[in-house]
Design a protein around this motif. Structure first.
Motif, PDB file in Angstrom:
ATOM      1  N   HIS A 137       6.403  -0.961  -5.412  1.00  0.00           N
ATOM      2  CA  HIS A 137       7.483  -1.830  -4.939  1.00  0.00           C
ATOM      3  C   HIS A 137       6.978  -3.215  -4.533  1.00  0.00           C
ATOM      4  O   HIS A 137       7.773  -4.052  -4.090  1.00  0.00           O
ATOM      5  CB  HIS A 137       8.182  -1.195  -3.733  1.00  0.00           C
ATOM      6  N   ALA A 138       5.666  -3.451  -4.669  1.00  0.00           N
ATOM      7  CA  ALA A 138       5.093  -4.715  -4.202  1.00  0.00           C
ATOM      8  C   ALA A 138       5.440  -5.858  -5.158  1.00  0.00           C
ATOM      9  O   ALA A 138       5.368  -5.700  -6.384  1.00  0.00           O
ATOM     10  CB  ALA A 138       3.583  -4.589  -4.080  1.00  0.00           C
ATOM     11  N   PRO A 139       5.791  -7.026  -4.622  1.00  0.00           N
ATOM     12  CA  PRO A 139       6.038  -8.190  -5.468  1.00  0.00           C
ATOM     13  C   PRO A 139       4.771  -8.634  -6.184  1.00  0.00           C
ATOM     14  O   PRO A 139       3.650  -8.479  -5.665  1.00  0.00           O
ATOM     15  CB  PRO A 139       6.507  -9.260  -4.472  1.00  0.00           C
ATOM     16  N   VAL A 140       4.922  -9.173  -7.361  1.00  0.00           N
ATOM     17  CA  VAL A 140       3.772  -9.704  -8.101  1.00  0.00           C
ATOM     18  C   VAL A 140       3.141 -10.828  -7.286  1.00  0.00           C
ATOM     19  O   VAL A 140       3.832 -11.689  -6.739  1.00  0.00           O
ATOM     20  CB  VAL A 140       4.219 -10.239  -9.484  1.00  0.00           C
ATOM     21  N   GLY A 141       1.828 -10.806  -7.188  1.00  0.00           N
ATOM     22  CA  GLY A 141       1.118 -11.832  -6.437  1.00  0.00           C
ATOM     23  C   GLY A 141       0.826 -11.464  -5.005  1.00  0.00           C
ATOM     24  O   GLY A 141       0.062 -12.161  -4.326  1.00  0.00           O
ATOM     25  N   THR A 142       1.423 -10.359  -4.507  1.00  0.00           N
ATOM     26  CA  THR A 142       1.137  -9.889  -3.152  1.00  0.00           C
ATOM     27  C   THR A 142      -0.060  -8.953  -3.191  1.00  0.00           C
ATOM     28  O   THR A 142      -0.066  -7.977  -3.948  1.00  0.00           O
ATOM     29  CB  THR A 142       2.353  -9.143  -2.567  1.00  0.00           C
ATOM     30  N   PHE A 191       0.850  -1.193   0.000  1.00  0.00           N
ATOM     31  CA  PHE A 191       0.000   0.000   0.000  1.00  0.00           C
ATOM     32  C   PHE A 191       0.883   1.238   0.000  1.00  0.00           C
ATOM     33  O   PHE A 191       1.773   1.377   0.851  1.00  0.00           O
ATOM     34  CB  PHE A 191      -0.899  -0.019   1.240  1.00  0.00           C
ATOM     35  N   GLY A 192       0.647   2.139  -0.955  1.00  0.00           N
ATOM     36  CA  GLY A 192       1.436   3.366  -1.014  1.00  0.00           C
ATOM     37  C   GLY A 192       2.909   3.064  -1.203  1.00  0.00           C
ATOM     38  O   GLY A 192       3.289   2.321  -2.111  1.00  0.00           O
ATOM     39  N   PRO A 193       3.776   3.582  -0.342  1.00  0.00           N
ATOM     40  CA  PRO A 193       5.213   3.336  -0.494  1.00  0.00           C
ATOM     41  C   PRO A 193       5.667   2.016   0.131  1.00  0.00           C
ATOM     42  O   PRO A 193       6.838   1.662   0.037  1.00  0.00           O
ATOM     43  CB  PRO A 193       5.846   4.526   0.248  1.00  0.00           C
ATOM     44  N   PHE A 194       4.742   1.305   0.778  1.00  0.00           N
ATOM     45  CA  PHE A 194       5.114   0.098   1.511  1.00  0.00           C
ATOM     46  C   PHE A 194       4.952  -1.134   0.631  1.00  0.00           C
ATOM     47  O   PHE A 194       3.834  -1.595   0.394  1.00  0.00           O
ATOM     48  CB  PHE A 194       4.271  -0.042   2.777  1.00  0.00           C
ATOM     49  N   GLY A 195       6.068  -1.670   0.147  1.00  0.00           N
ATOM     50  CA  GLY A 195       6.006  -2.813  -0.755  1.00  0.00           C
ATOM     51  C   GLY A 195       5.699  -4.111  -0.045  1.00  0.00           C
ATOM     52  O   GLY A 195       5.065  -5.005  -0.614  1.00  0.00           O
ATOM     53  N   THR A 196       6.139  -4.248   1.215  1.00  0.00           N
ATOM     54  CA  THR A 196       5.872  -5.453   1.991  1.00  0.00           C
ATOM     55  C   THR A 196       4.946  -5.100   3.149  1.00  0.00           C
ATOM     56  O   THR A 196       4.477  -3.968   3.263  1.00  0.00           O
ATOM     57  CB  THR A 196       7.183  -6.049   2.531  1.00  0.00           C
ATOM     58  N   THR A 197       4.674  -6.067   3.992  1.00  0.00           N
ATOM     59  CA  THR A 197       3.781  -5.829   5.126  1.00  0.00           C
ATOM     60  C   THR A 197       4.500  -5.063   6.231  1.00  0.00           C
ATOM     61  O   THR A 197       5.579  -5.447   6.672  1.00  0.00           O
ATOM     62  CB  THR A 197       3.245  -7.158   5.689  1.00  0.00           C
ATOM     63  N   ALA A 223      -9.576  -2.806  -5.633  1.00  0.00           N
ATOM     64  CA  ALA A 223      -9.529  -3.525  -6.908  1.00  0.00           C
ATOM     65  C   ALA A 223      -8.087  -3.505  -7.418  1.00  0.00           C
ATOM     66  O   ALA A 223      -7.418  -2.480  -7.372  1.00  0.00           O
ATOM     67  CB  ALA A 223     -10.465  -2.864  -7.913  1.00  0.00           C
ATOM     68  N   GLN A 224      -7.598  -4.638  -7.879  1.00  0.00           N
ATOM     69  CA  GLN A 224      -6.186  -4.723  -8.274  1.00  0.00           C
ATOM     70  C   GLN A 224      -5.959  -5.857  -9.265  1.00  0.00           C
ATOM     71  O   GLN A 224      -6.777  -6.778  -9.386  1.00  0.00           O
ATOM     72  CB  GLN A 224      -5.314  -4.936  -7.040  1.00  0.00           C
ATOM     73  N   GLN A 225      -4.835  -5.768  -9.954  1.00  0.00           N
ATOM     74  CA  GLN A 225      -4.441  -6.789 -10.912  1.00  0.00           C
ATOM     75  C   GLN A 225      -3.720  -7.933 -10.182  1.00  0.00           C
ATOM     76  O   GLN A 225      -2.919  -7.696  -9.285  1.00  0.00           O
ATOM     77  CB  GLN A 225      -3.500  -6.190 -11.959  1.00  0.00           C
ATOM     78  N   ARG A 226      -4.036  -9.140 -10.585  1.00  0.00           N
ATOM     79  CA  ARG A 226      -3.318 -10.303 -10.062  1.00  0.00           C
ATOM     80  C   ARG A 226      -3.050 -11.279 -11.208  1.00  0.00           C
ATOM     81  O   ARG A 226      -3.774 -11.282 -12.213  1.00  0.00           O
ATOM     82  CB  ARG A 226      -4.124 -11.011  -8.964  1.00  0.00           C
TER      83      ARG A 226
END
Length: 251
Positions: free
Chosen positions: A71-76, A11-17, A98-101
């Protein structure tokens, strides 16, 4: 309202949890959200607003903008989970925009619809109970519990990017309505209206009595005739302060 935990993923600038433990931060009663420009301070506030209302403040929700981190990995999945207590109830709200997966079969991507979950903690058995997966139901529940719409929440509770200044510049009527809902001043308004009714009733009683008193003074002047020539009757009007004393002294 008390926030307990916030989980932000992709979410936003946070690529991981990233997890914010508000209970730990709040032990001293006050904490500071601090960091250089672009560190994600506003995004933390955005995530809280998004969890509550399914949308972020102002222009950051404009068409063409995406909540998903670059910065999020694909599939996250892009997801926000907020654990909070409001109106005496411990709730957990999960939101996914809503997002692409990646497609489960074949290559390419597919768009997954926005999803929301609302759960409530049951202290009697220490478990979470699902309440709703409807965006509308969850939105109505949150708005009712907080007593504020998203715009009102952003103006009064979240104060980033000069939004509070806009609230201060609002006209008195708009601020009065908003603060009245925020602090639930209906009972004070009811008392004020009741006192106003009593004032109006007492004022009318005084005027009615003054009219009768002036009528008696007029009859007294007629009965006195020339004997009252040097003593003109008071010329006050019903409701004038001291009218009764003036009429009594004249009589």
């Amino acid at each position: 309202m008390r926030l307990h935990r916030l989980d932000i993923t992709a979410f936003g600038p946070f690529g991981t949890t990233q997890t914010v433990d508000f209970d730990t931060l709040s032990r001293a009663g006050l904490f500071l959200l601090h960091g250089p420009t672009g560190a994600g301070k506003t995004s933390v506030l955005d995530a809280v607003c998004y969890a509550l209302y399914g949308a972020v403040p102002g222009a950051r929700q404009s068409p063409g903008t995406s909540l998903r981190s670059d910065h999020a990995p694909v599939g996250t999945y892009t997801e926000v989970v907020l654990d909070l207590t409001v109106a005496g109830r411990r709730l957990e709200i999960t939101r996914r925009p809503a997002q692409q997966r990646p497609k489960k079969r074949g290559g390419g991507f597919t768009t997954e619809k926005a999803q929301s979950w609302l759960r409530e903690y049951d202290p009697s058995n220490g478990s979470w109970k699902g309440l709703s997966r409807s965006h509308q139901e969850i939105g109505e529940e949150v708005t009712q519990l907080l007593g504020m719409s998203r715009d009102q929440f952003c103006q009064v509770v979240l104060l980033p990017q000069g939004e509070f200044a806009r609230f201060l510049r609002a006209d008195a009527e708009a601020r009065g309505k908003l603060l009245g809902r925020l602090f639930d001043t209906r009972r004070f308004a009811a008392v004020e209206e009741r006192l106003a009714e009593l004032r109006r009733a007492a004022e009318q009683q005084v005027k009615d009595g003054d009219e009768r008193l002036l009528a008696l003074a007029h009859r007294t002047a007629q009965a006195a005739g020339d004997a009252a020539a040097g003593w003109p009757a008071p010329d006050g009007r019903p409701g004038d302060p001291g009218l009764a004393g003036d009429v009594l002294a004249w009589a």
